[in-house]
Design an enzyme around this catalytic site. Structure first.
Site: not given
Length: 363
Positions: A145, A195, A227, A251, A255
């Site tokens: 970001y 990852k 994942d 993020d 959620d």
């Protein structure tokens, strides 16, 4: 150590002032249990500050936050200000600026569910019966970001866009220490998300977190690919205690953690810097469509206050009193409109009533 503790109150927009009012009821009730003198000052922030001062984060508000020991934040934003450039809108112009100004690099979001609200969760009953109490720790000021270069190039069929993920060893170390120190107070278990089979930043992330773990030998560390982590959260959330994530993965994960609880209206959050100066806020938004109707759920704002009491005031037992009061009120069947399922013995109450009921249940 000073016996005075100052809290900057930033109610903001939409339902922010309504739910903040309920949190302040609770604060007034529990003052007698705290060994410090609590002082609060209210400041405008977000859209209301734009309307009044032309700035979503006025100098007076920023100065007030700088001279406080913690910030209790409501929510900001709404369609009224969508015409403004992105960097001048309430969200980016106030909340993100506060995070940057105070270097609030560590975001902590608890995710738990109340058994008597299990019908709101998308998870099957056999999964929920195991229960879960998760804390997602998200690195908040680095990663993709904020990495440069980023942008868009060319036009037509050749047009492309790009973003850059960058993480330094320092950034990873400091968020890892937050996670491991918190783990020592809980189940001494961390799952670090990455990852590392694809991304260089994740390889470094895994190496650094592993190195830091050697300083906390009583804490069990597990690594998991992002994942797989989202699948495991749906399959068996009870396996997790603390989840440590980069900005992007946090993020996503935070959620999903909110979703499996059944209601984001019940979830608080906190953001810290290296001095543990904290900004505490609900995980939901300003909900302008229900503002002023006295139907908003104040539980997330009240729990944000409980986090402030636990982490900044170091009064864990008092924070637990607030949590116990919320559980008691829900056990009695009281619900704001978003929590109402038409089940037997449920009673819809207003925002004001819910705040008062919780306040009265604190013993």
């Amino acid at each position: 150590m000073s016996d005075i503790f100052k809290i900057a109150i930033l109610p903001g927009d939409g339902i922010g002032p309504e739910v903040m009012k309920q949190a302040l009821k609770i604060l007034e009730k529990i003052k007698k249990y705290i060994n410090k003198k609590i002082f609060i000052d209210n400041y405008v922030v977000g859209g209301i500050a734009i309307n009044k001062y032309g700035n979503p984060l006025p100098k007076k508000t920023l100065y007030g936050c700088e001279n406080s020991n913690a910030i209790l934040f409501g929510s900001v934003g709404g369609p009224e200000w969508d015409y403004l450039p992105l960097n001048k809108r309430p969200e980016k112009g106030s909340l993100l600026k506060l995070r940057k100004h105070f270097n609030l690099f560590a975001n902590i979001r608890p995710a738990f569910f109340y058994k008597n609200l299990s019908i709101l969760s998308p998870l099957k009953e056999k999964i929920l019966n195991k229960g879960f109490d998760i804390i997602c720790i998200r690195e908040l000021t680095g990663g993709i970001y904020f990495g440069v270069p980023n942008g868009r190039k060319k036009k037509g069929i050749d047009e492309y866009a790009f973003d850059t993920e960058i993480y330094s060893r320092l950034e990873i170390e400091r968020i890892a220490h937050i996670a491991f120190n918190l783990a020592l107070k809980r189940k001494k278990k961390i799952c670090s998300i990455d990852k590392a089979n694809v991304l260089n930043t994740s390889i470094l992330w895994r190496e650094v977190v592993t190195d830091i773990s050697k300083q906390y030998t009583s804490v069990k560390l597990e690594h998991m690919y992002i994942d797989n982590a989202v699948m495991q959260l749906m399959k068996n959330p009870s396996q997790f205690d603390i989840i440590l994530c980069s900005n992007l993965f946090g993020d996503i994960i935070s959620d999903q953690c909110a979703m499996i609880t059944g209601s984001v209206g019940n979830l608080p959050s906190a953001s810290f810097n290296h001095d543990y100066f904290g900004l505490y806020e609900p995980s939901g938004g300003s909900a302008p469509n229900i503002a002023g109707k006295n139907i908003a759920n104040p539980i997330a704002q009240i729990l944000s206050l409980a986090m402030l009491i636990e982490y900044s005031l170091k009064e864990r037992n008092i924070a637990q009193k607030i949590k116990n009061a919320i559980q008691k009120v829900l056990d009695l069947g009281y619900r704001t409109k978003d929590l109402f399922t038409n089940s037997k013995n449920e009673k819809i109450v207003t925002t004001d009533d819910m705040g008062t009921l919780i306040m009265q249940s604190i013993i």
